[in-house]
Design an enzyme around this catalytic site. Structure first.
Site, PDB file in Angstrom:
ATOM      1  N   ASP A 198     -19.791 -78.760  -4.942  1.00 22.64           N
ATOM      2  CA  ASP A 198     -18.340 -78.609  -4.995  1.00 22.64           C
ATOM      3  C   ASP A 198     -17.948 -77.476  -4.059  1.00 22.64           C
ATOM      4  O   ASP A 198     -18.517 -76.380  -4.132  1.00 22.64           O
ATOM      5  CB  ASP A 198     -17.871 -78.293  -6.413  1.00 22.64           C
TER       6      ASP A 198
ATOM      7  N   GLY B  21      -0.042 -69.173 -47.990  1.00 25.23           N
ATOM      8  CA  GLY B  21      -0.818 -69.684 -49.109  1.00 25.23           C
ATOM      9  C   GLY B  21      -2.287 -69.729 -48.779  1.00 25.23           C
ATOM     10  O   GLY B  21      -2.698 -69.467 -47.644  1.00 25.23           O
TER      11      GLY B  21
END
Length: 611
Positions: A88, A497
């Site tokens: 690449d 909660g």
């Protein structure tokens, strides 16, 4: 000459080039290498901001390309390839990575004077080519890979380009399939004033470096037909991913190996980087603690070492040494006017912005650093130094892991900041993994500051997402809202909660990074309770770090493996284990996807309706 010995060793090998680039094909063909071309299908979607610099990004992309082809050919063909080559090429300027332009305007922006910080015209830039060489073999029907990666950097200087010359070149069409928007081997050569380094590297493949690396990696006299090579050193399936070209791949004594080559082996750069890694980490973490990156980012003018020393209340000599070290690490730029932070540095290491990882850095500089400082004692049987401030699998119970129960408000806030930054890096990938349009409501259990919840709601406009977490978390959510927006998004709500005890009845439950802290029985019990809460047609979206052969070298997997060195509880499960655990808990259908960033995302049905 290293080329002829290399070609001799490869004469009877099945060599595959995992690239459709005609330039790489031409370079290797002209060198006399015999190979097949099988273009990789890997989608080049790695996160540039999370990469270890441009060179690391190029190497990682090359590795993914080569491994994708190796695995595909192993599954498709009766004969496993011996060597797969991936590459690449990228252009880097001003701290930015430039790949292929998407259109003519994008090519113009790359080549022109806009913006000045990342222009190519009239400036020197770097061209990096990352190369991955995957040695393959087959053991009991399984693919065994040994991955060697390296990169080459070439410095290229452009002339000052006129508007007329720029558009003439852009309209030629040549920039559209070239990294950085130009091809030095053709018309683009007229833009180049000078080249420092390997010319072929700019074209697309560093042939000289490739031959040297391959000569060292290949065993002497290895000329047997392909497909039956011994397993890589150590014989472990999955091989190893290493940028060290001089590993003992063949098992030969080093003296015999030296006699086979033109000179001494390349220095073990990868090992030296690992040995020195703690120094770099401590320098970066200390800079974060001092607020240095806040001082040098945000578009501020460069500051001298004396100005930085005055602001941070340190000595000018020490400030200069720290600034130079950070510049050498690629985090700062140094100019005649002083020092400034690179764009990615300011985005992630300053305290401002949604992608800030400064909270994570402060935790790593505290509990994590202390835990790893006692690693030898832990390995010898001492109780693992639980450091619940580390956002990873380091506690037996998620409620113990969550620092909202900690008595120190500052530490609680740092934990939330660390989790917020990590979620920001991964949320977009997670939200895009599955089509969730059939669900109208969701609840992220232990969803923290709501980063993933917001991304799920943005990606799926019809989905209303509730974040359920402890009161100490929900109370602090406003601190992490996007700048200028003190209220949650319309599609996201927060409820305080204990999600381990109860949760709202929704179509889709979401759980992330909760299972690695739990042994098999409690983990199965938790998933079973979540299964019981699912309505007909409902489901569970589970997000964990992927630990398997495909993701072994990803940053997330490496980080998890290192975390486990000081962790209590069971090791992180593989995606296959997670899938089996969900089925054992009663979920009828489980779909699994792994992302490029090393995440396992699973969608499981929880009722009779199915998906």
């Amino acid at each position: 000459m290293v080329l002829l010995p290399v070609l001799g060793k490869l004469q009877h090998k099945r060599v595959v080039l995992a690239s459709a680039s005609p330039r790489r094909r031409e370079i290797l063909s002209n060198a006399g290498l015999r190979f097949e071309v099988v273009p990789s299908r890997f989608r080049e979607t790695l996160d540039k901001a999370a990469a270890p610099g441009p060179a690391g990004y190029a190497e990682d992309t090359a590795r993914h390309k080569a491994l994708e082809v190796a695995r595909r050919l192993h599954q498709k063909d009766l004969r496993t390839p011996d060597i797969v080559i991936g590459a690449d090429t990228i252009v880097a300027v001003g701290g930015l990575i430039l790949e292929k332009p998407v259109d003519k305007q994008d090519a113009y922006r790359m080549l022109s004077r806009r913006p000045p910080s990342c222009r190519l015209s009239g400036k020197e830039h770097s061209v990096f080519t990352g190369v991955a060489v995957v040695f393959c073999s087959c053991q009991d029907g399984r693919l065994v890979t040994d991955v060697r990666t390296f990169h080459e950097e070439t410095r290229v200087t452009f002339s000052e380009l006129s508007e007329e010359l720029l558009w003439e070149y852009i309209h030629s069409g040549e920039p559209m399939d070239k990294a950085g928007g130009y091809g030095i081997q053709a018309l683009g050569g007229m833009l180049v004033e000078s080249v420092r380094g390997d010319f072929l590297n700019v074209v697309g493949f560093p042939l000289n470096r490739f031959c040297k690396q391959l000569a060292w990696a290949l065993p002497a006299g290895d000329g047997e037909p392909g497909g039956q090579r011994d397993a890589p050193h150590g014989g472990e399936p999955g091989g190893q991913s290493s940028s060290e070209p001089g590993g003992q791949h063949s098992g030969e004594p080093s003296g015999q190996r030296d006699a086979q080559h033109d000179g001494p082996p390349p220095p073990p750069d990868h090992l030296l980087q690992l040995l020195d890694g703690f120094k770099a980490s401590k320098a970066v973490l200390t800079a974060c603690r001092l607020g240095l990156f806040d001082l040098l980012s945000g578009g501020a003018a460069p500051l001298s070492a004396t100005q930085v020393a005055d602001s941070l209340v340190v000595s000018p000599e020490a400030a200069a040494r720290l600034l130079d070290a950070l510049a050498a690490l690629g985090l700062l730029t140094r100019s005649d006017g002083g020092y400034s932070a690179r764009e990615a540095t300011g985005r992630h290491l300053a305290s401002r912005g949604p992608g800030s990882l400064r909270g994570l850095a402060l935790l790593l500089d505290g509990p994590a650093w202390d835990a790893f400082s006692r690693l030898e004692a832990t390995l010898r049987g001492a109780r693992p130094p639980l450091a619940p401030g580390i956002p990873s699998a380091l506690a037996l119970d998620p409620r113990e892991q969550d620092l909202v129960t900690h008595t120190d408000p500052e530490t609680r806030l740092r934990f939330l900041a660390a989790e917020h930054g990590r979620s920001w890096l991964t949320a977009r990938r997670v939200a895009a993994t599955f089509d969730l349009s059939r669900f109208s409501s969701a609840c992220h259990l232990g969803g923290g500051t709501g980063v993933l919840a917001r991304e799920l709601a943005r990606r799926h406009p019809g989905l209303r997402v509730t974040v359920l977490d402890l009161p100490g978390v929900v109370d602090r959510v406003p601190r992490f809202q996007p700048a200028g927006d003190p209220h949650p998004d319309p599609g996201v709500s927060f409820v305080a909660g204990d999600w381990l005890q109860a949760s709202p009845r929704v179509d889709l439950q979401v759980l992330s990074w909760a299972l690695p802290t739990l042994p098999p029985s409690p983990a199965l019990g938790l998933l079973g309770r979540l299964r019981e809460r699912c309505p007909p047609g409902g489901g569970l979206l589970l997000v964990e770090t992927a630990l398997d052969e495909d993701s072994w070298g990803s940053p997330g997997a490496v980080s998890s493996l290192l975390d486990q060195l000081v962790a209590s509880g069971d090791p992180t499960r593989s995606p296959r284990d997670l899938k089996a655990l969900l089925r054992a808990a009663g979920f009828e259908d489980v779909r699994l996807e792994t992302t490029d960033g090393g995440l396992a995302v699973l969608l499981a049905t929880g009722g009779t309706g199915g998906l």
